[in-house]
Design a protein around this motif. Structure first.
Motif, mmCIF file in Angstrom:
data_model
loop_
_atom_site.group_PDB
_atom_site.id
_atom_site.type_symbol
_atom_site.label_atom_id
_atom_site.label_comp_id
_atom_site.label_asym_id
_atom_site.label_seq_id
_atom_site.Cartn_x
_atom_site.Cartn_y
_atom_site.Cartn_z
ATOM 1 N N LYS A 66 0.831 -1.206 0.000
ATOM 2 C CA LYS A 66 0.000 0.000 0.000
ATOM 3 C C LYS A 66 0.866 1.257 0.000
ATOM 4 O O LYS A 66 0.551 2.237 -0.664
ATOM 5 N N LYS A 67 1.965 1.222 0.754
ATOM 6 C CA LYS A 67 2.845 2.380 0.826
ATOM 7 C C LYS A 67 3.563 2.607 -0.493
ATOM 8 O O LYS A 67 3.685 3.734 -0.958
ATOM 9 N N GLU A 68 4.066 1.511 -1.086
ATOM 10 C CA GLU A 68 4.890 1.628 -2.273
ATOM 11 C C GLU A 68 4.095 1.936 -3.537
ATOM 12 O O GLU A 68 4.541 2.692 -4.381
ATOM 13 N N THR A 69 2.929 1.326 -3.680
ATOM 14 C CA THR A 69 2.192 1.483 -4.927
ATOM 15 C C THR A 69 0.949 2.323 -4.720
ATOM 16 O O THR A 69 -0.070 1.844 -4.264
ATOM 17 N N LYS A 70 1.071 3.550 -5.065
ATOM 18 C CA LYS A 70 -0.100 4.410 -5.123
ATOM 19 C C LYS A 70 -0.496 4.453 -6.583
ATOM 20 O O LYS A 70 0.151 5.093 -7.403
ATOM 21 N N LYS A 71 -1.538 3.703 -6.909
ATOM 22 C CA LYS A 71 -1.948 3.524 -8.286
ATOM 23 C C LYS A 71 -2.650 4.774 -8.800
ATOM 24 O O LYS A 71 -3.534 5.317 -8.154
ATOM 25 N N GLU A 72 -2.240 5.182 -9.996
ATOM 26 C CA GLU A 72 -2.888 6.312 -10.638
ATOM 27 C C GLU A 72 -4.225 5.881 -11.174
ATOM 28 O O GLU A 72 -4.372 4.779 -11.690
ATOM 29 N N THR A 73 -5.198 6.736 -11.074
ATOM 30 C CA THR A 73 -6.508 6.442 -11.624
ATOM 31 C C THR A 73 -6.645 7.171 -12.952
ATOM 32 O O THR A 73 -6.481 8.383 -13.031
ATOM 33 N N TYR A 74 -6.948 6.383 -13.980
ATOM 34 C CA TYR A 74 -7.142 6.946 -15.309
ATOM 35 C C TYR A 74 -8.631 7.061 -15.583
ATOM 36 O O TYR A 74 -9.410 6.193 -15.209
ATOM 37 N N ILE A 75 -9.000 8.134 -16.258
ATOM 38 C CA ILE A 75 -10.387 8.356 -16.660
ATOM 39 C C ILE A 75 -10.405 8.393 -18.171
ATOM 40 O O ILE A 75 -9.574 9.062 -18.801
ATOM 41 N N TYR A 76 -11.347 7.672 -18.752
ATOM 42 C CA TYR A 76 -11.400 7.576 -20.211
ATOM 43 C C TYR A 76 -12.852 7.688 -20.663
ATOM 44 O O TYR A 76 -13.751 7.085 -20.068
ATOM 45 N N THR A 77 -13.056 8.460 -21.698
ATOM 46 C CA THR A 77 -14.373 8.567 -22.301
ATOM 47 C C THR A 77 -14.401 7.601 -23.481
ATOM 48 O O THR A 77 -13.738 7.813 -24.490
#
Length: 140
Positions: A66-77
């Protein structure tokens, strides 16, 4: 009279021998059972210790992950044209980093009989959505 005494003595000898054999076998089994019980208890103790260590490792690994991987959230239309193939849609979702693997998404759609249920339209999807959520969104 001698014959009767001999027969009685032979009977006593036979009975004593039989009782001795039964006692010896039973005693040996009790000793084996006692050893087996000790071994069993030792194995249970070791298993419990290993299970506790494994749980600690899982918790530590989970915290580190949890500390190491802060996942980016992608938004797509996502725009689906009429008659567009599901494999093309899956490929676009993969390229937009919404899903990790187009083939696994296609397998999900196929398994749930949703391949032909895709509806034309424009949809907003994000990378933190599950396959189920994406499928539910684009098959309305």
């Amino acid at each position: 009279m001698k014959r009767t005494t001999r027969a009685f003595a032979a009977g006593m000898l036979f009975a004593t021998t039989t009782l001795a054999i039964v006692h010896y076998i039973t005693d040996e089994q009790r000793q084996n059972d006692a050893i087996s019980q000790k071994q069993y208890e030792q194995l249970i103790t070791e298993r419990n210790e290993l299970a506790e260590k494994l749980e600690k490792l899982k918790k530590e690994t989970k915290k580190e992950t949890k500390k190491e991987t802060k996942k980016e959230t992608y938004i797509y239309t996502l725009t689906i044209a009429k008659g567009e193939a599901s494999r093309d849609i899956a490929r676009r979702l993969e390229q937009a980093h919404i899903i990790d693997n187009a083939q696994s998404f296609l397998t999900y759609l196929d398994t749930h009989h949703l391949t032909r249920a895709l509806r034309p339209g424009t949809y907003v999807v994000t990378s933190d959505m599950s396959y189920e959520q994406i499928a539910r969104n684009i098959t309305k």
